[in-house]
Design a protein around this motif. Structure first.
Motif, short mmCIF file in Angstrom:
data_model
loop_
_atom_site.label_atom_id
_atom_site.label_comp_id
_atom_site.label_asym_id
_atom_site.label_seq_id
_atom_site.Cartn_x
_atom_site.Cartn_y
_atom_site.Cartn_z
N GLY A 41 44.16 54.81 41.86
CA GLY A 41 45.44 54.74 41.18
C GLY A 41 45.69 53.34 40.64
N GLY A 42 46.94 53.05 40.28
CA GLY A 42 47.34 51.71 39.88
C GLY A 42 46.59 51.16 38.69
N PRO A 43 46.35 49.84 38.68
CA PRO A 43 45.70 49.19 37.55
C PRO A 43 44.28 49.69 37.28
N ILE A 44 43.56 50.11 38.32
CA ILE A 44 42.20 50.60 38.10
C ILE A 44 42.24 51.90 37.30
N LEU A 45 43.16 52.80 37.65
CA LEU A 45 43.32 54.03 36.88
C LEU A 45 43.65 53.72 35.43
N ASP A 46 44.57 52.80 35.21
CA ASP A 46 44.94 52.43 33.84
C ASP A 46 43.74 51.92 33.05
N ALA A 47 42.93 51.07 33.69
CA ALA A 47 41.78 50.50 33.00
C ALA A 47 40.78 51.58 32.60
N VAL A 48 40.51 52.52 33.49
CA VAL A 48 39.54 53.57 33.18
C VAL A 48 40.08 54.52 32.12
N LEU A 49 41.38 54.82 32.17
CA LEU A 49 41.97 55.68 31.13
C LEU A 49 41.73 55.08 29.75
N GLY A 50 41.72 53.77 29.66
CA GLY A 50 41.49 53.11 28.38
C GLY A 50 40.06 53.22 27.89
N ARG A 51 39.17 53.72 28.72
CA ARG A 51 37.75 53.82 28.32
C ARG A 51 37.26 55.26 28.28
N LEU A 52 38.18 56.23 28.29
CA LEU A 52 37.78 57.63 28.33
C LEU A 52 37.07 58.06 27.05
N THR A 56 24.92 50.77 45.07
CA THR A 56 23.71 50.97 44.26
C THR A 56 22.46 51.16 45.12
N ASP A 57 22.30 50.35 46.16
CA ASP A 57 21.05 50.37 46.93
C ASP A 57 20.97 51.54 47.90
N GLU A 58 22.10 51.92 48.52
CA GLU A 58 22.08 52.99 49.50
C GLU A 58 22.56 54.33 48.93
N PHE A 59 23.62 54.28 48.14
CA PHE A 59 24.20 55.53 47.62
C PHE A 59 23.61 55.93 46.27
N GLY A 60 22.84 55.06 45.67
CA GLY A 60 22.07 55.43 44.49
C GLY A 60 22.82 55.45 43.17
N PHE A 61 24.01 54.82 43.09
CA PHE A 61 24.71 54.72 41.81
C PHE A 61 23.87 53.86 40.86
N ASP A 62 24.08 54.06 39.57
CA ASP A 62 23.32 53.29 38.59
C ASP A 62 23.81 51.85 38.49
N SER A 63 25.10 51.64 38.67
CA SER A 63 25.64 50.28 38.67
C SER A 63 26.99 50.31 39.38
N CYS A 64 27.51 49.11 39.66
CA CYS A 64 28.80 49.01 40.35
C CYS A 64 29.53 47.77 39.89
N ILE A 65 30.83 47.90 39.71
CA ILE A 65 31.68 46.80 39.24
C ILE A 65 32.54 46.30 40.40
N ASN A 66 32.51 45.00 40.66
CA ASN A 66 33.41 44.38 41.62
C ASN A 66 34.70 44.04 40.88
N TYR A 67 35.72 44.87 41.08
CA TYR A 67 36.95 44.71 40.30
C TYR A 67 37.73 43.46 40.68
N ARG A 68 37.41 42.87 41.83
CA ARG A 68 38.15 41.68 42.27
C ARG A 68 37.66 40.41 41.58
N THR A 69 36.45 40.41 41.06
CA THR A 69 35.87 39.18 40.53
C THR A 69 35.53 39.27 39.05
N THR A 70 35.94 40.33 38.39
CA THR A 70 35.60 40.48 36.97
C THR A 70 36.77 41.10 36.22
N ASP A 71 36.75 40.95 34.92
CA ASP A 71 37.71 41.63 34.05
C ASP A 71 37.28 43.09 33.98
N LEU A 72 38.05 43.97 34.61
CA LEU A 72 37.61 45.35 34.75
C LEU A 72 37.46 46.04 33.40
N ARG A 73 38.37 45.81 32.49
CA ARG A 73 38.26 46.46 31.18
C ARG A 73 37.00 46.02 30.45
#
Length: 343
Positions: free
Chosen positions: A235-246, A199-216
């Motif tokens: 890939g893997g579980p992260i891909l699955d989680a995002v597919l569920g929010r398309l 967020t601070d250097e690359f300028g994204f609007d927000s960022c999710i730490n998938y290791r410490t939160t419920d990604l979905r």
């Protein structure tokens, strides 16, 4: 033959055994060899930087891919930037700065082929280029982000774009390209430190730490209007989680599978039915298929960089003896931005 003396030694990292999991001591051996005598059509390149990419780990497995696997006894393949120090090839002048597939090697041989590109030329007054930027932004890394995001993702102003491995070399550029297109961009990364950089250097609007939160749950919070574009490096579980929010008519660009490169096991997405339900599309791509458009990609990347809309971060390891830690850093989650090895 133009160039410096040919009596110097070369140092190279060669594959001795195929890794199982992370690369272990003994899988790659550092050796010393004589510099080769050039034949017609060849140029000798002194490596300045070796780019450490996840693809380099996949080439160590005995599995087919878009390039053949590195064979035991061969130099480990990797993208490099360096300077031509001797040449018998009309395509290159001594002093040219080139990107090529020089591998884990202090010197390499280049030919006039698709793998080597002149990025700076003494006779044109362009040899004083930022060589870190050549690999981090204007080489295959930036081109991968450009083709994946713009050809497949096609972000529009006001849309929501999600990028996994957002603190990595390709993900960080892909997200900035989406921001330049006017999209709202959400990153996914593996630590609070990485999310802060995203967020601070690359300028994204927000960022999710998938290791410490419920990604979905986090995707519902950060993407209230769902996800129009997903640039997948995980890939893997992260891909699955995002597919569920398309969102309806979403686009998914498959760039990499950092979650399973080391294991070699790539489970298919269990949530693929969402592509049907949301009339979405998902496509893989390979940057080499767009070789003829690299000038186009670099021109746009340069325009955005000069306008202050693109930046990159480097993580440099010094010495070929650091090849194994540098490569493993990609999979241990300790790298941010583009990882380099300085021979």
């Amino acid at each position: 033959m133009p160039g410096g003396p040919m009596s110097q030694k070369n140092r190279q990292g060669v594959l001795r055994s195929r890794p199982k999991g992370l690369v272990a001591d003994g899988d790659i051996e550092l050796i010393e060899t004589e510099l080769p005598e050039l034949v017609g059509g060849e140029a000798l390149v002194k490596t300045t930087l070796v780019g450490i990419d996840a693809a380099a780990r996949t080439w160590l497995d005995d599995q087919p891919g878009y390039l053949p696997p590195v064979q035991v006894g061969e130099v480990v393949r990797a993208a490099t930037v360096g300077e031509v120090v001797a040449t018998r090839c009309d395509a290159y002048e001594v002093g040219d700065v080139v990107t090529t597939l020089g591998g884990f090697s202090a010197y390499s041989i280049s030919r006039d082929d698709v793998y080597t590109t002149v990025m700076g030329r003494v006779s044109a007054g362009t040899a004083g280029v930022d060589q870190e930027a050549l690999l981090a932004l204007f080489g295959s890394t930036g081109a991968t982000a450009y083709f994946g995001m713009y050809d497949i993702g096609r972000p529009k102003a006001g849309e929501t774009v999600v990028v996994s491995a957002a603190a990595g070399a390709t993900g960080s550029i892909a997200g900035q390209l989406a921001k330049a297109a006017g999209a709202r961009v959400v990153g996914i990364a593996g630590s609070d430190e990485k999310c802060a950089v995203v967020t601070d250097e690359f300028g994204f609007d927000s960022c999710i730490n998938y290791r410490t939160t419920d990604l979905r749950a986090a995707l519902r919070e950060h993407c209230p209007d769902r996800v129009d574009v997903y640039f997948d490096n995980a890939g893997g579980p992260i891909l699955d989680a995002v597919l569920g929010r398309l969102a309806m008519h979403a686009r998914v660009a498959l760039c990499g599978v950092i979650s399973s490169y080391v294991s070699g096991e790539h489970p298919g997405p269990s949530n693929y039915v969402k592509l049907l339900a949301m009339r979405a599309s998902m496509a893989g791509f390979n940057t080499l298929d767009n070789w003829g458009r690299f000038d186009e990609a670099n021109a746009e990347l340069r325009r955005l960089f000069d306008a202050g809309k693109l930046t990159f971060r480097s993580h440099v390891f010094d010495g070929l003896d650091q090849a194994i830690p540098a490569l493993n850093a990609l999979f241990e989650g300790t790298n941010i931005g583009k990882t380099f090895l300085r021979p």
